[in-house]
Design a protein around this motif. Structure first.
Motif, short mmCIF file in Angstrom:
data_model
loop_
_atom_site.label_atom_id
_atom_site.label_comp_id
_atom_site.label_asym_id
_atom_site.label_seq_id
_atom_site.Cartn_x
_atom_site.Cartn_y
_atom_site.Cartn_z
N LEU A 164 0.85 -1.20 0.00
CA LEU A 164 0.00 0.00 0.00
C LEU A 164 0.87 1.24 0.00
N THR A 165 0.65 2.09 -0.98
CA THR A 165 1.47 3.30 -1.06
C THR A 165 0.64 4.47 -1.58
N PRO A 166 0.82 5.64 -0.99
CA PRO A 166 0.09 6.81 -1.48
C PRO A 166 0.78 7.46 -2.68
N PHE A 167 1.97 6.99 -3.00
CA PHE A 167 2.75 7.66 -4.05
C PHE A 167 2.26 7.29 -5.43
N ALA A 168 2.32 8.25 -6.31
CA ALA A 168 2.11 8.00 -7.74
C ALA A 168 3.49 7.81 -8.36
N GLY A 169 3.54 7.02 -9.41
CA GLY A 169 4.81 6.83 -10.11
C GLY A 169 5.57 5.62 -9.65
N SER A 170 4.90 4.72 -8.89
CA SER A 170 5.59 3.51 -8.42
C SER A 170 6.13 2.71 -9.60
N GLY A 171 7.35 2.28 -9.49
CA GLY A 171 8.00 1.58 -10.59
C GLY A 171 8.92 2.51 -11.36
N GLY A 172 8.79 3.80 -11.11
CA GLY A 172 9.66 4.78 -11.76
C GLY A 172 10.64 5.37 -10.76
N ALA A 173 11.39 6.38 -11.23
CA ALA A 173 12.45 6.96 -10.40
C ALA A 173 11.98 8.18 -9.62
N THR A 183 5.59 10.79 -6.41
CA THR A 183 4.93 12.04 -6.02
C THR A 183 3.69 11.74 -5.18
N LEU A 184 3.27 12.74 -4.43
CA LEU A 184 2.11 12.59 -3.54
C LEU A 184 0.97 13.49 -3.99
N PRO A 185 -0.24 13.07 -3.64
CA PRO A 185 -1.37 13.97 -3.95
C PRO A 185 -1.22 15.27 -3.17
N ALA A 186 -1.75 16.32 -3.72
CA ALA A 186 -1.68 17.61 -3.04
C ALA A 186 -2.38 17.51 -1.68
N GLY A 187 -1.80 18.13 -0.69
CA GLY A 187 -2.40 18.17 0.64
C GLY A 187 -2.24 16.89 1.43
N ASN A 245 11.60 10.71 10.60
CA ASN A 245 10.34 10.38 9.92
C ASN A 245 10.65 9.58 8.67
N SER A 246 10.12 8.38 8.63
CA SER A 246 10.50 7.47 7.56
C SER A 246 9.30 7.05 6.71
N THR A 247 9.61 6.59 5.51
CA THR A 247 8.57 6.15 4.58
C THR A 247 9.06 4.92 3.84
N GLN A 248 8.24 3.90 3.79
CA GLN A 248 8.59 2.76 2.94
C GLN A 248 8.23 3.10 1.50
N LEU A 249 9.13 2.79 0.61
CA LEU A 249 9.02 3.21 -0.79
C LEU A 249 9.14 2.02 -1.73
N ILE A 250 8.69 2.24 -2.94
CA ILE A 250 8.85 1.22 -3.97
C ILE A 250 10.01 1.64 -4.87
N GLU A 251 11.00 0.78 -4.90
CA GLU A 251 12.23 1.08 -5.65
C GLU A 251 12.17 0.40 -7.02
N PRO A 252 12.41 1.15 -8.07
CA PRO A 252 12.40 0.50 -9.40
C PRO A 252 13.64 -0.38 -9.57
N THR A 305 13.68 9.49 -6.25
CA THR A 305 13.27 10.73 -5.59
C THR A 305 11.83 10.58 -5.10
N TRP A 306 11.58 10.98 -3.88
CA TRP A 306 10.22 10.87 -3.36
C TRP A 306 9.82 12.13 -2.62
N ALA A 307 8.56 12.45 -2.73
CA ALA A 307 8.02 13.62 -2.04
C ALA A 307 7.91 13.30 -0.55
N ASP A 308 8.10 14.29 0.26
CA ASP A 308 8.12 14.09 1.71
C ASP A 308 6.70 14.09 2.27
N PRO A 309 6.20 12.94 2.73
CA PRO A 309 4.84 12.91 3.27
C PRO A 309 4.72 13.63 4.62
N TYR A 310 5.86 13.96 5.21
CA TYR A 310 5.84 14.70 6.48
C TYR A 310 6.11 16.20 6.24
#
Lengths: 697, 325
Positions: free
Chosen positions: A135-144, A147-151, A214-221, A259-264
């Motif tokens: 489960l991930t809120p990020f868009a672009g999983s599988g890429g480099a 990004t996160l939805p606004a707000g 503050n950490s985030t689990q990410l999907i790495e391509p 590169t990932w957007a900071d959810p915090y």
């Protein structure tokens, strides 16, 4: 290695070299000109089998299909072939194909003229299904770039708008390898061989990134390419064998950063840390390894043999540096990382008498890291400047001398004794050198024609070269009482006992016991004790001319103790780990209708339990056990419809359940400062039914 | 465990065997009854070679041999094989067979290449090594398997059209005959895919002898691992010392009850070597489990230390010295 050890080696080599013995085996000369081999049925023509069928999987499970290609629910195609062609002049070709309907498919083709040349083509796929439904809120999983939805950003995971914003992503990688190779034998002494493999590995896997705490689990391509080459020239005669070889490996990664957007990264947070709107991880850099090697063997006399090898390699890595932070330019340029490897071995063995054999073996392994050192102006987790750091290129050098004597007391009793001397040097470590000396002995006895016993005992002691010193350049320093377990003084005792019993020709029973204990008596903090205990047994029984049965059972315990200090002084907490694993198996094969119907079953069960106890002097409930339970039953049958056709049926039931407090009930909002992907300990119950027709020709 | 005394007693005993070798090279004769004549190899070859052997070793008999003609050994066109013109056919591998044939069969006079043979494994292997001492077998003598009295035929089925030990899916069962623990390892929750037939023992191990520990296909553990995991090779700007030294310091190569084949779960795995003041030295107890009273869940749950230090195998990021970038 100490000079005394080197002298000892030279002495032994010299002594063994002088040992010679007659080579005669007593066989008389023979004239084979009339050996027509008229009864010999040399194979010629084309023969083989073709398999075609279908199967079905009852449920979707990444864990079940982790490596076998059966991760999806539903039907799959069964296709395979094994074909051989033989010509009278030695020409031949083989074609083997398996799992053509799955992403574990493999095709291997080889052809040529036996004894002259051969060519080989290979294609192979290997999946690795890691997890379904991350489960991930990020868009672009599988890429480099993620990004996160606004707000979306919030100070804690509980404050993030997770509902409706989480995407499900399956974590998996797929390897696909194409290989081409060949060899040429111009005469009986020489052989030249070449092999090239091109492997792609695509997909994604889990990683993590943080902004301070503050950490985030990410999907790495994962978009890797690895090219490997082996080339060799070999010479062989009765007395002398020599091989020159080259091995090259080139790794290429299409993505050099994630590169990932900071959810915090709330407005308030970014007001303080304006550079922390996004973070960037370095992904595995492109790198290369090239190695040339030579291997030689020489039969000094009928009873004395020398063999040795040397391999010289160089690994390099020169990827462009990323910026220090997403908002801070980097040092520019690249690392020019390079390490030399030198690996060598010498072995001398001599049957001094018919009963006594002496062996000496020496190995040298050196990884000399020549990567330039430089001072790097660190930006810590894209947030604030850290103290500049100099990189520490680690080098390792190991010398090992092994001496042993093997003596056959009688036809029923053999003994062996040996001593190993191991010296290990490291750079940028708390101690420069460790020395480990091990003495061992072994007795093998055939008490009767029906009982074989082997007992092996070993005792090793490792000592480091002096006092532990903090490593310059690493701050903050470690607790001075800590002893890293690979450097620490250690005593190791191992016992191995094996018994093989054959009370009757149709029945064989094996029993084994292996124990090992490592004591780190001088380690106040860190690993202080480790034990491994393994008990195993197996039975093989020919029940009748038509029925075979085998049974195995293995019990293993892995225990360790460690100590820590929360106050940066003497130990004030202690931890015990105990892993217990039991594995059982039963297999039976039965010719239900002779030459018509064969049936069989393989059942296995594995149970594991990890007990962890951390004691701080304050009463806390014990950790729940981490458990895993695997049950597998495979049933299979082959029914011969006619000489050239048979029906193959299989039924595979597998159940797996785990309990793991590291994962269970940890959903994305469970940990305030870790946005997890909600990966749960895997469970499955899957049935696989398969039916295939085999055509034999 | 008090092992030292029995260990040294055994070593002393074995030393006695060794030192007595030079002085006493023959077994003491039993005083009571005369021993039966010991079995020995014959010295004369058969009259017709394979045609002699195949008179008894017929298809469908108790000692079937005909599949040899479907193998590489049974190829006349290859001048290296036992069946090439002028070569010794069956007797190349089994020794001069006249005595065996004259006896009407039986174990005496022949190298059966079976465990029940009167010949030692080394004596049996000598026939194979006469042709196969090159390539991977260059270092066979005094290798771990040789020193443990493994015969070629303990693993290889020479007469089978498809030798099980040379087939990916069936090879592990051959190795498990002796390596019992490894069978269980591959059924553990985190294991290399040997159980599924997509990987096999010889992908990592060189069973015919290598100078590495555990008979690896490459000179070191790490070089072996890099053949499939080249992304971890580096050299990285920021290396993690045990990673560069030896993968097996943290990982079990066959299988583990812990995630990622780790030897134990983090944070305890990491705390064996990291005890600096601050969070690495703090004991993580069950109070940090979900619903527990303690904080610090980030240090214990999900990826534990790897929640932040995800670049545990090394980082090439200029700010990655804590393996967080």
């Amino acid at each position: 290695m100490k000079t005394s050890n080197q002298l000892l080696l030279l002495g032994v080599l010299s002594a063994l070299s002088s040992a010679t013995a007659a080579a005669a085996d007593g066989a008389a000369a023979v004239d084979t000109s009339q050996w027509k081999c008229e009864s010999c049925k040399f194979e010629q023509g084309v023969s083989g089998t073709l398999d075609v069928g279908a199967g079905t999987v009852s449920d979707k499970s990444a864990e079940f299909g982790q490596y076998n290609g059966l991760q999806k629910k539903g039907g799959f195609f069964i296709g395979g072939a094994s074909v051989r062609s033989r010509g009278a002049d030695g020409t031949y070709w083989n074609l083997d194909a398996s799992n053509l309907g799955l992403d574990t498919r493999s095709v291997d083709a080889e052809g040529g003229k036996q004894g002259s040349y051969k060519l080989r083509l290979k294609y192979d796929e290997t999946p690795h299904r890691i997890w379904d439904g991350a489960l991930t809120p990020f868009a672009g999983s599988g890429g480099a770039s993620l990004t996160l939805p606004a707000g979306f950003a919030a100070a804690t995971t509980a404050g993030m708008p997770l509902a409706g914003q989480l995407n499900q992503v399956d974590l998996a990688t797929q390897r696909k390898q194409v290989g081409v190779g060949g060899s040429w034998i111009p005469n009986t002494n020489w052989e030249y061989a070449f092999n090239y493999r091109h492997e792609t590995r695509d997909g994604n896997k889990a990683t993590a990134g943080s902004f301070f705490v503050n950490s985030t689990q990410l999907i790495e391509p994962t978009d890797y390419v690895t090219d490997q080459v082996d080339a060799s020239a070999s010479y062989a005669s009765k007395k002398f064998q020599l091989k020159f070889a080259y091995y090259g490996s080139k790794f290429t990664n299409s993505n050099h950063s994630l590169t990932w957007a900071d959810p915090y990264g709330t407005a308030a947070f970014l007001g303080t840390f304006p550079g922390a709107a996004a973070g960037q991880l370095a992904l595995p850099p492109d790198n290369q390894f090239h190695q040339v090697s030579a291997t030689a063997g020489y039969q000094i006399s009928d009873k004395t043999r020398f063999s040795g090898d040397i391999a010289i390699g160089r690994m390099t890595q020169n990827d462009s540096f990323l910026p220090y932070g997403t908002a801070v330019p980097g040092p520019g340029g690249s690392l020019n990382g390079r390490a030399k490897t030198l690996d060598a071995g010498l072995k001398l063995s001599s049957a001094v008498t018919d009963r006594l054999r002496l062996n000496a073996a020496y190995t040298h392994n050196d990884r000399d890291n020549e990567t330039p050192q430089s001072l790097y102006a660190v930006i810590s987790t894209d947030m604030f400047p850290g103290a500049p750091r100099t990189n520490l290129p680690y080098s390792f050098k190991q010398d090992k001398l092994k001496l042993s004597a093997d003596y056959r007391v009688s036809e029923r009793l053999r003994g062996a004794v040996g001593a190993d001397f191991d010296s290990h040097k490291r750079t940028y470590a708390e101690v420069d050198t460790t020395h480990e000396n091990t003495a061992w002995g072994k007795v093998t006895s055939s008490l009767t024609d029906k009982i074989d016993l082997t007992l092996k005992l070993a005792h090793g002691e490792r000592r480091n070269s002096g006092t532990f010193q903090p490593i310059a350049g690493i701050t903050p320093p470690e607790n001075p009482l800590l002893r890293r377990f690979n450097l620490a003084n250690r005593t190791r005792d191992t016992v191995g006992l094996r018994g093989d019993f054959t009370p009757m020709e149709r029945l064989s029973i094996g029993l084994g016991l292996d124990t090992s204990e490592d004591k780190y008596a001088d380690s106040t903090i860190g690993l202080t004790n480790a034990k491994d205990y393994n008990l195993n047994g197996d039975v093989s029984l020919v029940v009748s001319e038509r029925t075979n049965l085998r049974l195995f059972a293995i019990h293993q315990e892995i225990k360790s103790k460690q100590a820590g200090s929360q106050t940066f002084s003497v130990p004030d907490w202690f931890a015990d780990n105990k892993d217990t694993i039991d594995t059982f198996g039963l297999g039976i094969k039965h010719a239900a209708i002779k030459d018509k119907l064969d049936i069989g079953a393989d059942w296995s069960a594995s149970r594991s339990r990890s007990q962890i106890d951390v004691s701080t002097g304050v009463s806390n409930p014990a950790f729940p056990d981490i458990r895993a339970k695997l049950d597998t039953l495979k049933l299979y049958a082959t029914y011969r419809l006619k000489e050239s056709m048979s029906l193959q049926a299989g039924y595979w039931i597998e159940r797996y359940s785990t309990q793991d407090w590291m994962l269970d009930n940890v959903v994305p909002s469970t940990i305030p400062n870790v946005l997890t992907m909600g990966l749960q300990a895997p469970q499955y119950h899957v049935n696989v039914l398969s039916l295939a027709l085999r055509y034999k020709f | 465990m008090k092992l030292k005394k029995p260990l040294f007693a055994a070593l002393l005993l074995l030393s006695g065997f060794a030192f007595s070798a030079a002085a006493e090279d023959k077994p003491a004769a039993k005083a009571a009854e005369p021993p039966p004549a010991p079995m020995s190899m014959g010295t004369e070859y058969t009259e017709k070679g394979a045609d002699t052997c195949l008179q008894c070793h017929v298809e469908g008999g108790d000692f079937p041999v005909y599949e040899i003609f479907k193998t590489k050994h049974g190829n006349r066109a290859d001048k290296r094989t036992p069946f090439a013109p002028g070569h010794l056919q069956c007797e190349a591998c089994h020794g001069p067979g006249k005595k065996h044939a004259d006896n009407g069969g039986g174990p005496d006079g022949i190298n059966s290449q079976k465990r029940t043979s009167f010949l030692t494994p080394q004596q049996r292997n000598k026939y194979c090594l006469a042709c196969h001492q090159n390539g991977a077998r260059t270092g066979w003598i005094a290798s771990t398997h040789d020193a443990n009295n493994v015969a070629c035929s303990d693993c290889h089925k020479i007469h089978a059209e498809r030798d099980p030990v040379l087939t990916k899916a069936t090879q592990p069962d051959v190795c498990y005959k002796c390596h019992k623990k490894e069978r269980a390892d591959f059924s553990k929750p985190s294991a290399h895919p040997v159980r599924f037939g997509t990987m096999t023992c010889s992908d990592c191990h060189a069973p015919h002898g290598a100078n590495t520990a555990a008979l690896l296909v490459k000179p070191t553990v790490n070089q072996t691992c890099y053949t499939c995991h080249a992304e971890k090779r580096g050299p990285f700007l920021w290396e993690h010392a045990p990673v560069a030294e030896d993968c097996t310091l943290c990982h079990y190569p066959h299988g583990s009850v812990n995630q990622w084949r780790l030897k134990k779960n983090p944070p305890l795995l990491c705390q064996q070597c990291h005890s600096v003041a601050g969070h690495p030295s703090v004991a993580r107890t069950s109070a940090s489990l979900p619903g527990g009273a303690g904080g610090g869940q980030a240090f214990l749950l999900a990826g534990s230390c790897l929640n932040c230090h995800s670049q545990i195998h090394g980082s090439n990021h200029p700010s990655g010295y804590k393996l967080m970038r």
